[in-house]
Motif scaffolding. Sequence first.
Motif, PDB file in Angstrom:
ATOM      1  N   LYS A   1       0.824  -1.098   0.193  1.00  0.00           N
ATOM      2  CA  LYS A   1      -0.178   0.063   0.119  1.00  0.00           C
ATOM      3  C   LYS A   1       0.935   1.225   0.050  1.00  0.00           C
ATOM      4  O   LYS A   1       0.414   2.066  -0.810  1.00  0.00           O
TER       5      LYS A   1
ATOM      6  N   ASP B   1      -4.555  -3.988  -9.334  1.00  0.00           N
ATOM      7  CA  ASP B   1      -5.161  -3.205 -10.364  1.00  0.00           C
ATOM      8  C   ASP B   1      -5.634  -3.617 -11.724  1.00  0.00           C
ATOM      9  O   ASP B   1      -6.441  -3.212 -12.261  1.00  0.00           O
TER      10      ASP B   1
ATOM     11  N   LYS C   1       2.430   1.265  -3.412  1.00  0.00           N
ATOM     12  CA  LYS C   1       1.689   2.014  -4.262  1.00  0.00           C
ATOM     13  C   LYS C   1       1.270   3.602  -4.534  1.00  0.00           C
ATOM     14  O   LYS C   1       0.862   4.051  -5.386  1.00  0.00           O
TER      15      LYS C   1
ATOM     16  N   ASP D   1       5.614   0.430 -12.400  1.00  0.00           N
ATOM     17  CA  ASP D   1       4.384  -0.711 -12.079  1.00  0.00           C
ATOM     18  C   ASP D   1       4.942  -1.771 -11.370  1.00  0.00           C
ATOM     19  O   ASP D   1       6.266  -2.314 -11.303  1.00  0.00           O
TER      20      ASP D   1
ATOM     21  N   LEU E   1      -5.574  -4.666  -3.826  1.00  0.00           N
ATOM     22  CA  LEU E   1      -4.263  -4.020  -4.128  1.00  0.00           C
ATOM     23  C   LEU E   1      -3.860  -4.530  -5.524  1.00  0.00           C
ATOM     24  O   LEU E   1      -2.998  -4.195  -6.071  1.00  0.00           O
TER      25      LEU E   1
END
Length: 85
Positions: free
Chosen positions: A30, A59, A33, A39, A57
């Motif tokens: 978290k 995407d 991100k 990425d 979490l």
Amino acid sequence: MTKYVASRSSPKLDWQNSRLLGRDVAASLKTLKGEDGPDLLVQGSSDLLQTLWRERLVDELSVLIFPVVLGKGKRLFGNDAIPAG
């Protein structure tokens, strides 16, 4: 580029630019991100993916399918997988 490692143990990381995510992988991810950077990718860990789905979490999911499957293996979407849209 830093390589982040999720592990149930505390391995010695000999790889250059490697960092252990720690015991609370979800909290660490978290935080990552929320930062600027490339990425984050997960390769080959269906157990970790279950945790990431549960914590919302993930995407994007890209699944590569190879035409040969032999024997019994671990299911990516097992009976305890959380349904999501």
